[in-house]
Design a protein around this motif. Structure first.
Motif, PDB file in Angstrom:
ATOM      1  N   SER A  21       0.808  -1.232   0.000  1.00 40.22           N
ATOM      2  CA  SER A  21       0.000   0.000   0.000  1.00 40.22           C
ATOM      3  C   SER A  21       0.842   1.284   0.000  1.00 40.22           C
ATOM      4  O   SER A  21       0.292   2.376   0.114  1.00 40.22           O
ATOM      5  N   ALA A  24      -0.197   4.270  -1.994  1.00 37.58           N
ATOM      6  CA  ALA A  24      -1.461   4.933  -1.627  1.00 37.58           C
ATOM      7  C   ALA A  24      -1.313   5.547  -0.233  1.00 37.58           C
ATOM      8  O   ALA A  24      -1.925   5.072   0.728  1.00 37.58           O
ATOM      9  N   GLU A 271      -5.289   3.842  -4.232  1.00 37.80           N
ATOM     10  CA  GLU A 271      -4.515   4.943  -4.845  1.00 37.80           C
ATOM     11  C   GLU A 271      -5.450   6.109  -5.190  1.00 37.80           C
ATOM     12  O   GLU A 271      -5.123   7.269  -4.988  1.00 37.80           O
ATOM     13  N   SER A 274      -6.522   7.752  -1.937  1.00 36.25           N
ATOM     14  CA  SER A 274      -5.399   8.520  -1.390  1.00 36.25           C
ATOM     15  C   SER A 274      -5.311   9.890  -2.067  1.00 36.25           C
ATOM     16  O   SER A 274      -5.134  10.912  -1.388  1.00 36.25           O
ATOM     17  N   LYS A 275      -5.447   9.902  -3.391  1.00 35.25           N
ATOM     18  CA  LYS A 275      -5.370  11.171  -4.140  1.00 35.25           C
ATOM     19  C   LYS A 275      -6.522  12.096  -3.793  1.00 35.25           C
ATOM     20  O   LYS A 275      -6.357  13.297  -3.623  1.00 35.25           O
TER      21      LYS A 275
END
Ligand SMILES: Cc1ncc(COP(=O)(O)O)c(C=O)c1O
Length: 305
Positions: A21, A24, A271, A274-275
């Protein structure tokens, strides 16, 4: 202490994938190790529930055999649960399934009937239906693709276990589609808590993600409702296989290719989360172990030293 092997089904551990991970940041990914069930896969849950529910309401009696089409983990699960509960099991599978698959179910005393290898797993379903039509009194047709006990096992088992372990931290759930029982049952329960649920589907009709179904080119399971997941994410065979290798190399986890596809999908979602949000918690499923896809050493009933 257990009074029967069936009591060992469920309550599988969750492991955090800190190495995978890393791409992320701020998002945790957890893998639920369903291969720790006694039969080595997630399918122990639906097989047990299908058998227990059918015994409870009289559809399955001692003078009938449970019959179903399965060449994979469900066959192993029916076989050992049947042995533990004293029920006869008949499995219909394509003749070309590996010898290891035939041997592991025979160990538990299951009867095997073979369908045309050219017709794949759908051919096994068609043959199972014909056998039940011809002799309805002989068989209880478990039909994992239509049986509500399949998703119920996850609604009452898998999903509450995830909620108990992670509580309010959980934001996303990701799992692949085979019969769709894991996805349908868990999603129905987790969406009640506002969890965003993603179904993983093989990207290609001809794929190498054993246990998973490409719905557009398959007999669609009756228990499947394509509107239920918040999102359906296609994953390619190579991505699933590569992630299985990464999990072994980076996390010390050797899982099958459908589990690799699940983690690949979970990482894509992580991911994105996370963004967009900077934090989150994603859970996915390890359906079985990687060594199920090796040819195991031969079991010798009469070993000569
Ligand atoms: C290895 C593997 N992965 C994934 C699945 C899919 O699970 P479900 O049937 O609950 O959709 C199965 C089910 O047969 C399986 O054996």
């Amino acid at each position: 202490m257990l009074t029967s092997m069936v009591e060992a089904v469920g309550n599988t551990p969750l492991v955090r994938l800190d190495n995978i991970s890393r791409s992320a940041p701020g998002v945790e990914i957890y893998l639920k190790l369903e291969y720790q069930n006694p039969g080595g896969s997630v399918k122990d849950r639906p097989a047990l529930r299908i058998i227990q529910d059918a015994i409870a309401d009289g559809r399955l009696t001692k003078d009938k055999a449970l019959i179903d089409a399965t060449s994979g983990n469900t066959g192993v699960a029916y076989s050992w649960v049947g042995a533990a509960l004293g029920q006869r099991i008949t499995l219909v599978m394509p003749r070309n399934v590996t010898k290891a698959r035939k041997d592991i179910t025979r160990v538990f005393g299951a009867e095997l009937i073979f369908s045309d290898p050219m017709e794949g797993s759908d051919g096994a379903i068609v043959l199972a239906r014909k056998l039940v039509e011809a002799e309805p009194d002989k068989y209880f047709y478990a039909d994992q693709y239509s049986n509500p006990s399949n998703p119920l096992a996850h609604y009452h088992g898998t999903a509450p276990e995830i909620l108990d372990a992670l509580g309010d931290r959980l934001t996303h759930f990701v799992t692949g589609l085979g019969t769709s029982g894991t996805c349908m049952g868990s999603t129905r329960r987790l969406q009640k808590e506002g969890i965003y649920c993603v179904a993983i589907e093989p990207a290609e009709a001809l794929h190498g993600l054993e246990g998973m179904k490409h719905m557009a080119s398959s007999i669609v399971p009756n228990i499947y409702n394509e509107k239920m997941p918040n999102e359906i994410l296609p994953v390619g065979t190579e991505d699933g296989w590569d992630m299985s290798e990464r999990l072994a190399a980076e996390e010390g986890l050797h899982v099958g290719h459908s589990s690799g596809a699940n983690v690949f999908g979970a990482l894509k979602i992580a991911e994105r989360v996370s963004k967009e949000h900077g934090k989150g918690c994603v859970v996915t499923i390890a359906c079985d172990r990687g060594d199920r896809y090796f040819a195991p050493i031969k079991w010798e009933a009469n070993y000569v030293w």
